[in-house]
Design a protein around this motif. Sequence first.
Motif, PDB file in Angstrom:
ATOM      1  N   SER A 183      15.943  35.083  18.878  1.00  0.00           N
ATOM      2  CA  SER A 183      16.846  36.203  18.605  1.00  0.00           C
ATOM      3  C   SER A 183      16.294  36.972  17.412  1.00  0.00           C
ATOM      4  N   ASN A 184      17.082  37.921  16.935  1.00  0.00           N
ATOM      5  CA  ASN A 184      16.674  38.674  15.749  1.00  0.00           C
ATOM      6  C   ASN A 184      17.369  38.165  14.493  1.00  0.00           C
ATOM      7  N   ALA A 185      17.826  36.906  14.526  1.00  0.00           N
ATOM      8  CA  ALA A 185      18.523  36.351  13.369  1.00  0.00           C
ATOM      9  C   ALA A 185      17.615  36.268  12.153  1.00  0.00           C
ATOM     10  N   LEU A 192       7.888  42.020  18.861  1.00  0.00           N
ATOM     11  CA  LEU A 192       7.690  40.972  19.858  1.00  0.00           C
ATOM     12  C   LEU A 192       7.082  41.548  21.136  1.00  0.00           C
ATOM     13  N   PRO A 193       6.372  40.720  21.923  1.00  0.00           N
ATOM     14  CA  PRO A 193       5.900  41.171  23.245  1.00  0.00           C
ATOM     15  C   PRO A 193       7.069  41.634  24.101  1.00  0.00           C
ATOM     16  N   GLY A 194       6.804  42.524  25.052  1.00  0.00           N
ATOM     17  CA  GLY A 194       7.862  43.151  25.841  1.00  0.00           C
ATOM     18  C   GLY A 194       8.844  42.178  26.460  1.00  0.00           C
ATOM     19  N   TRP A 195       8.345  41.168  27.180  1.00  0.00           N
ATOM     20  CA  TRP A 195       9.242  40.239  27.870  1.00  0.00           C
ATOM     21  C   TRP A 195      10.034  39.383  26.892  1.00  0.00           C
ATOM     22  N   LEU A 196       9.400  38.998  25.782  1.00  0.00           N
ATOM     23  CA  LEU A 196      10.086  38.170  24.796  1.00  0.00           C
ATOM     24  C   LEU A 196      11.134  38.971  24.040  1.00  0.00           C
ATOM     25  N   ARG A 197      10.858  40.257  23.833  1.00  0.00           N
ATOM     26  CA  ARG A 197      11.845  41.096  23.173  1.00  0.00           C
ATOM     27  C   ARG A 197      13.091  41.242  24.040  1.00  0.00           C
ATOM     28  N   VAL A 198      12.900  41.374  25.350  1.00  0.00           N
ATOM     29  CA  VAL A 198      14.050  41.474  26.255  1.00  0.00           C
ATOM     30  C   VAL A 198      14.888  40.205  26.182  1.00  0.00           C
ATOM     31  N   VAL A 199      14.230  39.048  26.221  1.00  0.00           N
ATOM     32  CA  VAL A 199      14.945  37.763  26.136  1.00  0.00           C
ATOM     33  C   VAL A 199      15.718  37.687  24.818  1.00  0.00           C
ATOM     34  N   PRO A 222      18.643  49.059  15.530  1.00  0.00           N
ATOM     35  CA  PRO A 222      17.295  49.420  16.004  1.00  0.00           C
ATOM     36  C   PRO A 222      17.356  50.362  17.194  1.00  0.00           C
ATOM     37  N   GLN A 223      16.383  51.225  17.273  1.00  0.00           N
ATOM     38  CA  GLN A 223      16.312  52.190  18.367  1.00  0.00           C
ATOM     39  C   GLN A 223      15.562  51.588  19.552  1.00  0.00           C
ATOM     40  N   GLY A 224      15.957  51.989  20.763  1.00  0.00           N
ATOM     41  CA  GLY A 224      15.267  51.545  21.965  1.00  0.00           C
ATOM     42  C   GLY A 224      15.497  50.098  22.315  1.00  0.00           C
ATOM     43  N   ALA A 225      16.547  49.503  21.785  1.00  0.00           N
ATOM     44  CA  ALA A 225      16.843  48.099  22.062  1.00  0.00           C
ATOM     45  C   ALA A 225      17.681  47.975  23.329  1.00  0.00           C
ATOM     46  N   ALA A 226      17.828  46.744  23.829  1.00  0.00           N
ATOM     47  CA  ALA A 226      18.694  46.475  24.974  1.00  0.00           C
ATOM     48  C   ALA A 226      20.138  46.827  24.629  1.00  0.00           C
ATOM     49  N   TRP A 227      20.976  47.038  25.647  1.00  0.00           N
ATOM     50  CA  TRP A 227      22.330  47.542  25.419  1.00  0.00           C
ATOM     51  C   TRP A 227      23.135  46.716  24.411  1.00  0.00           C
TER      52      TRP A 227
END
Length: 260
Positions: A183-185, A192-199, A222-227
Amino acid sequence: MSTLAYDGTAMLGRQLRRTRNNPGLIVLTQTMPVTMLLFFGYVFGSALAMPGGEYRSFLVPGLLVATAANGIMTGMFQAAQDTHRGVMDRFRTMPMSRAAVPLGQAGADLVVTAAGTVPFLLVGLALGWRIEGSTFEAVGAFGLLLLFRFATTWIGIFLGLLTRNEEAAGQLGGATFLLPLLSNAYIPTEGLPGWLRVVAEWNPISAMSTALRDLFGNAPVPQGAAWPVAHPVAGSLVWCAVLLAVFAPAAVHRYANGER
């Protein structure tokens, strides 16, 4: 007073007395978050591009959420311990609401967590962390944090009733340490790499950490993050609602039906 409220209050008192009689657990839960704050704040802070003080402001909300996520571990261990020792079987023979026992455990954990947050925040303030947002936003942040702890405790209670074994619950509970790492804790997810950032960004801890940073005024969204991370307060409320809707009824059903 309704049966659930009366029985739940009795079980809450029982859980609080149980916690009071286990000082080792109290010391561990009080000192571990502070130790992690000192370790991550100074060791990781020196290795990241953020200045040390800025990183500690970023870290404190994340560690608050990571500690709240430990409700899975404590809820699991206590429920498994009571089940393994036959306490749950004795409770089932008593004329009380079936939801009272897990509700009492979750409520007591919430009280202990609220009290345990105070020394952590004092250390954070001593290290330079500050609440930059309004009082209303800060109160909302603490309320959101406790709601998340309440939700994760129900996950733990369900898993503890499912495992029915103290040792297995302890081993499984230790694995929850990995959740904040995904997580971003502790670190921003932008690198992070694309797939890991999504997770990481679909991890409920990320939405909660971002929501607390936003409400405390410690870091921008952060901008451009998941919902869930792009809309952290709404995302956190949705995650809490989903977790409670799934695991609270499941835990009550599991308790009521025992091994069946």
